[in-house]
Design an enzyme around this catalytic site. Structure first.
Site, short mmCIF file in Angstrom:
data_model
loop_
_atom_site.label_atom_id
_atom_site.label_comp_id
_atom_site.label_asym_id
_atom_site.label_seq_id
_atom_site.Cartn_x
_atom_site.Cartn_y
_atom_site.Cartn_z
N ASN A 11 15.41 15.25 2.12
CA ASN A 11 15.87 14.91 3.47
C ASN A 11 16.10 13.41 3.65
O ASN A 11 15.33 12.60 3.14
CB ASN A 11 14.84 15.38 4.50
CG ASN A 11 14.60 16.88 4.41
OD1 ASN A 11 15.52 17.64 4.13
ND2 ASN A 11 13.36 17.29 4.62
N LYS A 32 14.21 21.01 -0.87
CA LYS A 32 14.77 20.07 0.11
C LYS A 32 14.63 18.61 -0.28
O LYS A 32 13.65 18.19 -0.87
CB LYS A 32 14.07 20.26 1.48
CG LYS A 32 14.43 21.51 2.23
CD LYS A 32 15.89 21.59 2.71
CE LYS A 32 16.22 20.58 3.78
NZ LYS A 32 15.63 20.94 5.07
N SER A 77 -3.88 -8.51 29.10
CA SER A 77 -2.68 -8.41 28.25
C SER A 77 -2.96 -8.93 26.84
O SER A 77 -2.06 -8.94 26.00
CB SER A 77 -1.53 -9.20 28.87
OG SER A 77 -1.90 -10.54 29.10
N HIS A 130 37.85 13.13 15.31
CA HIS A 130 37.25 14.40 15.80
C HIS A 130 36.45 15.09 14.69
O HIS A 130 36.30 16.30 14.72
CB HIS A 130 38.32 15.37 16.32
CG HIS A 130 39.32 14.73 17.24
ND1 HIS A 130 39.21 14.74 18.60
CD2 HIS A 130 40.46 14.02 16.97
CE1 HIS A 130 40.23 14.09 19.15
NE2 HIS A 130 41.00 13.63 18.16
N GLU A 189 17.46 9.23 9.50
CA GLU A 189 17.19 9.98 10.73
C GLU A 189 16.28 9.19 11.67
O GLU A 189 16.47 9.18 12.89
CB GLU A 189 16.53 11.32 10.39
CG GLU A 189 17.46 12.29 9.69
CD GLU A 189 16.71 13.53 9.23
OE1 GLU A 189 16.85 14.56 9.87
OE2 GLU A 189 15.97 13.45 8.23
N SER A 213 10.35 18.60 1.75
CA SER A 213 9.84 19.47 2.81
C SER A 213 8.50 20.04 2.36
O SER A 213 8.31 20.33 1.18
CB SER A 213 10.83 20.61 3.05
OG SER A 213 10.17 21.72 3.62
N1 ARG Z 1 -0.51 -12.69 31.34
C1 ARG Z 1 0.38 -13.11 32.35
C2 ARG Z 1 1.79 -12.59 32.06
O1 ARG Z 1 2.04 -12.23 30.99
C3 ARG Z 1 0.41 -14.60 32.42
C4 ARG Z 1 0.82 -15.14 33.73
C5 ARG Z 1 -0.21 -14.82 34.74
N2 ARG Z 1 0.01 -15.55 35.94
C6 ARG Z 1 -0.66 -15.29 37.03
N3 ARG Z 1 -0.42 -16.00 38.08
N4 ARG Z 1 -1.55 -14.33 37.10
O2 ARG Z 1 2.65 -12.55 32.92
#
Ligand code: ARG
Length: 464
Positions: free
Chosen positions: A288, A286, A26, A159, A293, A280
């Protein structure tokens, strides 16, 4: 057999597959939590010292190490390594590399489960404050426009049909009210986010005598979580932000849509400055309203993030499950979208020119003061339903003779009701119609000026 190098690798006999590592990492998105993660660890080290787990010198060493990592990251000298999965592991690994053995003590009694929930709440508290500031700025831009165009009368619609004359300022202040409720929602969200999970351990609490009140004070949390199992698995606070964000984006999409319609050739009510419009690639004439949007369009992804989080949480057993890692991209995506939409909207609103003349002409066509004629008859003693019927016939007559209400002569009016006298002329103008709407919350100039004053006062008060 190759050795497992993970911080959690003790019981493993083979390393994580590269594919599984890439799939579960992550760090690509949770890196943005590093200031909170480091701040949390510094406070945690102090709390461990208070609990007698770290010696004074060890604590200092850890804190210095963490501060050095912070400087390295702030300056761009340090780069996150994907083999360390997430922001927590990256920082802990660096700490151990920098300060040696003592760095391995920092995670005592803590789990990434309470750690990530704490980081996320710290981060979100800050972002909510930012969001509120940006909403306030947009409200200020709206008030400025309302003040600058205080005498402009335009058709009010139901409306999307011309209904009754209103002040443009009144119309704009309707959006001030929506945004006022948004701010309220974000403030309430802030209260619910302001709870510290740290000290919950993996799920059941912790074996060490951590002074959680002290920890909360160090981290600026107002409350401490009451149940460790709830604390590590609760993401209601993310859902709270996402739902407040969804409502806010829905409001922005409404304003965006009006600006889009109003800037069309058919309406011609507003002109968006060139700096917030695009051309455009095919049609040279044009211009826009792309910014409006896009804001209207981006509401879609923010609604989507809310539904994603609800779906993510649905049926999830206690306590922490890795699914929860999927909360971050949705939350961060919404925060970024909300902030950029609010900023660009404030800028764009400031550049809008309202076309007083076109609005003034529009208000004259479409029998917008017909209701005022009904009320005129009501004041003369005609029951409302009857008056409604009479004026309906008058409108019909006008339509057939291709004229507006203020063109009809008194003699002609008298053919529909004997109750008409010369003073009816006074109520037929848009100005008179607007002035007559003098109840609290109405569009009379007096009421709108009061509302503007109140709106300004709100902004000043909330800033303080
Ligand atoms: N990267 C994990 C999350 O965002 C952190 C927690 C991970 N915990 C674990 N027991 N693997 O949730």
């Amino acid at each position: 057999m190759s050795k497992n190098t993970k911080l959690w690798g003790g019981r493993f006999r083979s390393p994580l597959a590269k594919s599984a590592e890439a799939f579960s990492a992550s760090i690509g998105y949770d890196a943005r939590l590093y200031p909170q993660d480091i701040m949390q660890s510094i406070a945690y080290a102090k709390t461990l010292k208070k609990a007698g787990i770290l010696a004074e010198a060890e604590t200092k060493k850890i804190i210095r190490g963490l501060e050095e990592i912070k400087r390295g990251l702030d300056s761009g000298r340090l780069h996150f390594r994907s083999e360390f999965e997430d922001v927590h592991m990256n920082i802990e690994a660096w700490l151990i590399e920098k300060v040696g053995e003592v760095g391995k003590k920092l995670h005592t009694g803590r789990s990434r489960n309470d750690q990530v929930a704490t980081d996320l709440r710290m981060y979100l508290k800050w972002e909510i404050t930012e969001t509120i500031v940006l909403i306030t700025r947009l409200q200020a831009a709206i008030i400025d426009q309302a003040e600058q165009n205080i005498s402009v009368i335009m058709p009010g619609y139901t409306h999307l049909q011309r209904a009754q004359p209103v002040l443009l300022a009144h119309h704009l202040l309707a959006y001030f009210e929506m945004l006022q409720r948004d701010r309220e929602r974000f403030n309430q969200t802030h209260e619910r986010v302001d709870v510290m999970p740290l000290g919950s351990g993996a799920l059941s609490g912790t074996n060490f005598p951590l002074d959680r009140a002290y920890l909360a004070k160090e981290l600026g949390f107002y409350r401490i979580s009451a149940n460790s199992m709830d604390a590590v698995s609760d993401r209601d606070f993310v859902i709270d932000y996402l739902s407040a964000a969804a409502v806010l984006m829905m409001h922005l999409s409404r304003l965006a849509d009006e600006i889009i319609i109003w800037s069309s050739y058919e309406f011609g009510f507003v002109q968006i400055s060139d700096s917030f419009s695009t051309g455009s690639s095919l049609m040279p004439q044009k211009k826009n309203p792309d910014v409006a949007e896009l804001v209207r369009g981006k509401s879609g992804r923010v609604f989507g993030h809310l539904v994603s989080l609800l779906t993510l949480m649905k049926g999830l057993p206690l306590t922490y499950n890795r699914d929860l890692q999927e909360d971050k991209e949705q939350l961060f995506g919404s925060i970024d979208t909300v902030k950029s939409s609010l900023s660009i909207f404030s800028e764009m609103i400031k550049t809008i020119k309202f076309n007083q003349e076109v609005m003034g002409k529009a208000v004259k066509k479409g029998y917008l003061t017909a209701t005022d004629v009904v009320y005129y008859l009501v004041v003369q003693g005609v029951p409302f339903r009857e008056a409604h019927e009479i004026v309906g016939k008058i409108v019909n007559y006008c339509e057939e003779s291709n004229m507006e209400l203020d063109y009809i002569s008194l003699n002609q009016l008298k053919q529909f009701s004997s109750k008409f006298s010369y003073d009816v002329q006074r109520i037929l103008s848009a100005k008179a119609s607007v002035e007559a709407k003098d109840t609290i919350g109405g569009t009379s100039p007096k009421r709108v000026k009061e509302a503007l004053k109140r709106a300004r006062a709100h902004l000043l008060h909330d800033k303080a």
